[in-house]
Design an enzyme around this catalytic site. Structure first.
Site, PDB file in Angstrom:
ATOM      1  N   HIS A  46       0.784  -1.174   0.122  1.00  0.00           N
ATOM      2  CA  HIS A  46       0.005  -0.164   0.208  1.00  0.00           C
ATOM      3  C   HIS A  46       0.868   1.408  -0.025  1.00  0.00           C
ATOM      4  O   HIS A  46       0.389   2.341   0.421  1.00  0.00           O
ATOM      5  CB  HIS A  46      -0.986   0.018   1.141  1.00  0.00           C
ATOM      6  CG  HIS A  46      -1.651  -1.136   1.238  1.00  0.00           C
ATOM      7  ND1 HIS A  46      -1.482  -2.296   1.947  1.00  0.00           N
ATOM      8  CD2 HIS A  46      -3.163  -1.237   0.846  1.00  0.00           C
ATOM      9  CE1 HIS A  46      -2.502  -3.070   1.932  1.00  0.00           C
ATOM     10  NE2 HIS A  46      -3.321  -2.592   1.299  1.00  0.00           N
ATOM     11  N   ASP A  89      35.165 -27.770  19.700  1.00  0.00           N
ATOM     12  CA  ASP A  89      35.443 -28.984  19.120  1.00  0.00           C
ATOM     13  C   ASP A  89      36.782 -29.001  18.612  1.00  0.00           C
ATOM     14  O   ASP A  89      36.717 -29.214  17.187  1.00  0.00           O
ATOM     15  CB  ASP A  89      34.109 -29.362  18.432  1.00  0.00           C
ATOM     16  CG  ASP A  89      34.256 -31.042  18.132  1.00  0.00           C
ATOM     17  OD1 ASP A  89      35.464 -31.380  18.227  1.00  0.00           O
ATOM     18  OD2 ASP A  89      33.285 -31.813  17.849  1.00  0.00           O
ATOM     19  N   HIS A  92      37.735 -32.438  16.691  1.00  0.00           N
ATOM     20  CA  HIS A  92      37.046 -33.111  15.349  1.00  0.00           C
ATOM     21  C   HIS A  92      38.218 -32.694  14.235  1.00  0.00           C
ATOM     22  O   HIS A  92      38.188 -33.273  12.970  1.00  0.00           O
ATOM     23  CB  HIS A  92      35.797 -32.675  15.044  1.00  0.00           C
ATOM     24  CG  HIS A  92      35.732 -31.208  14.074  1.00  0.00           C
ATOM     25  ND1 HIS A  92      36.206 -29.756  14.986  1.00  0.00           N
ATOM     26  CD2 HIS A  92      35.442 -30.791  13.193  1.00  0.00           C
ATOM     27  CE1 HIS A  92      36.033 -29.024  13.865  1.00  0.00           C
ATOM     28  NE2 HIS A  92      35.668 -29.365  12.810  1.00  0.00           N
ATOM     29  N   HIS A 123      39.165 -32.953   9.484  1.00  0.00           N
ATOM     30  CA  HIS A 123      39.775 -32.135   8.311  1.00  0.00           C
ATOM     31  C   HIS A 123      41.033 -32.828   8.005  1.00  0.00           C
ATOM     32  O   HIS A 123      41.938 -31.867   7.486  1.00  0.00           O
ATOM     33  CB  HIS A 123      39.748 -30.753   8.835  1.00  0.00           C
ATOM     34  CG  HIS A 123      38.282 -30.156   9.220  1.00  0.00           C
ATOM     35  ND1 HIS A 123      37.342 -30.100   8.373  1.00  0.00           N
ATOM     36  CD2 HIS A 123      37.765 -29.544  10.177  1.00  0.00           C
ATOM     37  CE1 HIS A 123      36.231 -29.721   8.740  1.00  0.00           C
ATOM     38  NE2 HIS A 123      36.453 -29.494   9.886  1.00  0.00           N
ATOM     39  N   ASP A 168      32.134 -30.751   7.129  1.00  0.00           N
ATOM     40  CA  ASP A 168      31.798 -30.232   8.293  1.00  0.00           C
ATOM     41  C   ASP A 168      30.286 -30.508   8.012  1.00  0.00           C
ATOM     42  O   ASP A 168      29.252 -31.103   8.779  1.00  0.00           O
ATOM     43  CB  ASP A 168      31.894 -28.995   8.649  1.00  0.00           C
ATOM     44  CG  ASP A 168      33.073 -28.642   9.576  1.00  0.00           C
ATOM     45  OD1 ASP A 168      33.311 -29.610  10.194  1.00  0.00           O
ATOM     46  OD2 ASP A 168      33.803 -27.810   9.349  1.00  0.00           O
TER      47      ASP A 168
END
Lengths: 455, 181
Positions: free
Chosen positions: A111, A213, A216, A221, A363
């Site tokens: 509007h 973390d 990991h 990786h 990941d």
């Protein structure tokens, strides 16, 4: 609170036992818990909305989300940054459809209600049809957030009128944040652009991965590390000289070797740059912090921002229901870096932690599977193990503030993140939150405090 | 100064023979990518390659800022040949967990147009791609967009000197980009 009468008194402590070291998987999957997260966590936290460098000129704006609430972050023509809902007060339509740009006003397509860079209602289409008293323009601007503040370039906003100050919210975590935000004169800036991707995982998996973390990284990786560094494996971790530090649910895990994260970026010129400025960094922030920066490290700011100091990816996990988040990523650099180094960092970030990056690719798949397996109702009731390093608490460390645990292979920051999560989910008022850590630098500047000993 | 967008004027059509040959080059490249024959793919890349896939924000039409030409911006790929080889080295490690089981790829290439350039041995090759990925049980996504390449004639074949990839998604609607386009 209790905005719509939703049950606000659930005991979220029942979903975990952090003394024992487990977390219930249902916090990642239940719709009612997710809905409560939007109210209790996202509508009450200080949330990152922009870096000041993204809005250099008056009229600059960008759109983002606070929880699932779409907002416009706008530098008005008075130079002041404001954050308001991207939703017209008339019928609720969006008033801005661009990710970023420069605008004199935001106009609703429905509007024609138009709002200036402050979010104030300036005019409406066919205004004559409103009789005197029908429309008070001063009361029909775009809804503003309750508070805005910034810490060394990062702009945060909260919907909660009762929120403590940003300084108090970040607390002693500011001491660590300076390693990223204040390690050189001039501070930081974001490189232009923002890469967004969509991952079918619960937002908390991203946050907890970055908050603590480290474990990991050497496994998940391995391939990325070797690819970026001519076959070299993940740098060794020194469990005696590395830590988890947690403050108010924020967390930083770090070594003290000074080079691990920079090495993972795979850009020798960037390593050279940081080696050159490190003596000045040590003068500026103290010896300890000059070693925290650049080490194998990762960090999250509660509830949903993460970064890698030294690799320079900066990211936000935007919740999109329990089963999905949108990942927004930026590249953060020091403003005083030569253009060549900024470009090296940008390429390095995108080759490691972009969606096509050698690290990032491994990941998303993990987090998706951690989430989607819980569609199974039996699986959903199995507890998750968070006990690593549970007895390695270090009290009264002379240098490092926060709830400290030794050895960066640890679940400590993750446990503290979920403790904060449960505290906030269960607290009717923020003032009811239990105090888990007593600040040692409350109200003080952090740059000149090189160690807590100085207090 | 931010780069400004400008339209490129249309060029005359090239011979059927040149068009057909370069189309075959693109199809063969697509087959190598589908089959993960990356060593052979790398052999198609020039030493001075620039492989660029910018991240493009949604902006209003009145905003004339050319996000594609601004190489300071974040890009999915802004790679030299050496950079691409580093990314590909990940697949050789045997520990790229999310690549095993393998992703199933199909690259559909269409709308191929060839134009001459100022250099006798270099050709502008425009194409559209539809890259389909499916992995594990039901991971399923599609990437659709335009490519603008420079291919250089060398010996009996062609090498890729420049590729600009414009993906048509604003938010990448998948968890990663384990694919070359």
């Amino acid at each position: 609170m209790g905005m719509d009468g939703f049950e606000m008194k659930a005991d979220y402590g029942q979903f975990m036992d952090l003394k024992e070291g487990w977390v219930d998987r249902r916090i990642f999957t239940r719709d009612d818990i997710y809905e409560q997260e939007l109210y209790k966590i996202f509508a009450r936290s200080w949330l990152f909305v922009a870096h000041e460098s993204q809005l250099p000129k008056n009229g600059d704006f960008l759109t983002t989300h606070m929880g699932e609430d779409g907002v416009i972050v706008s530098r008005g023509h008075d130079g002041k940054v404001r954050v308001f809902l991207n939703s017209c007060p008339h019928r609720g339509n969006k008033v801005c459809f661009a990710d970023a740009g420069n605008a004199r006003r935001f106009v609703c397509n429905y509007h024609g209600w138009s709002f200036d860079g402050k979010g104030e209602l300036q005019g409406v289409h066919e205004e004559y049809c409103y009789d005197p008293g029908d429309l008070d323009k001063s009361k029909n601007g775009l809804k503003q957030v309750a508070k805005i503040d910034s810490y060394k370039g990062l702009i945060f906003a909260t919907f909660d009128n009762e929120a403590v100050s940003l300084g108090e919210w970040l607390g002693d975590f500011r001491w660590y944040l300076d390693c990223l935000l204040d390690n050189e004169d001039g501070g930081t800036e974001f490189m232009p652009g923002c890469i967004k991707s969509e991952i079918n995982a619960n937002w908390k998996f991203g946050v907890e991965n970055f908050i603590g973390d480290a474990l990991h990284a050497g496994w998940t990786h391995d391939s990325g590390t070797r690819a970026m560094n001519g076959g070299e494996p993940f740098p060794p971790v020194d469990m005696a000289n590395s830590y988890h530090a947690s403050v108010n649910g924020h967390g930083w895990e770090f070594g003290l070797e000074g080079v691990g994260d920079i090495f993972l970026l795979g850009r020798p010129k960037v390593m050279e740059y940081y080696n050159d400025i490190r003596p000045d960094m040590a003068k500026r922030l103290g010896e300890a912090r000059s070693k925290v920066f650049g080490s194998v490290a990762s960090a999250s700011i509660f509830p949903n921002v993460s970064f890698l100091p030294g690799i320079s990816t900066f990211r936000q996990w935007q919740p999109k229901g329990p089963w999905k988040f949108e990942l927004k990523t930026w590249v953060i650099v020091n403003k005083n870096m030569p253009d060549e180094i900024k470009s090296e960092v940008t390429k390095g970030v995108m080759q490691t932690f972009g969606p096509g990056g050698a690290f990032e690719m491994d990941d998303g798949e993990n987090w998706e599977n951690c989430t989607t397996v819980n569609r199974g109702v039996v699986t959903r009731h199995e507890k998750l193990h968070y006990r690593c390093g549970i007895n390695r608490r270090v009290n009264d460390h002379p240098t490092f503030p926060g709830i400290l645990y030794q050895g960066q292979y640890n679940d400590a920051n993750q446990r503290n993140f979920y403790e904060r999560w449960a505290d906030m989910m269960g607290a009717e008022r923020m003032a009811d939150m239990p105090e888990r850590y007593k600040s040692v630098m409350s109200g003080r500047e952090t740059r000149d405090i090189t160690g807590v000993k100085a207090v | 100064m931010k780069a400004q967008k400008k339209e490129i004027p249309l060029q005359p059509y090239v011979s059927m023979e040149l068009l057909t040959t370069l189309t075959q080059v693109l199809y063969r490249e697509a087959r190598l990518l589908d089959q993960e024959r990356y060593d052979e793919w790398v052999n198609l890349l020039a030493e001075d390659l620039h492989y660029h896939m910018p991240g493009i924000e949604t902006r209003y039409r009145r905003d004339k800022y050319d996000q594609v030409a601004d190489l300071n911006r974040m890009a999915y790929y802004d790679d030299s040949k050496e950079d691409l080889k580093k990314r590909l080295a990940r697949l050789e490690t045997g520990t790229a967990w999310s690549e095993d089981p393998a992703t199933r790829y199909v690259h559909l290439i269409s709308n191929v147009e060839v134009e001459l350039t100022e250099k006798d041995d270099e050709f502008l090759v425009l194409s559209n791609f539809y890259a389909y990925r499916n992995r594990n049980e039901r991971d399923d996504d599609m990437l659709i967009g335009h490519r603008s390449d420079i291919w250089r004639r060398v010996g009996g074949g062609f090498e890729l000197v420049k590729r600009q990839i414009i993906l048509k998604q604003n938010i990448l609607l998948s968890k990663n980009l384990n694919i070359y386009l």
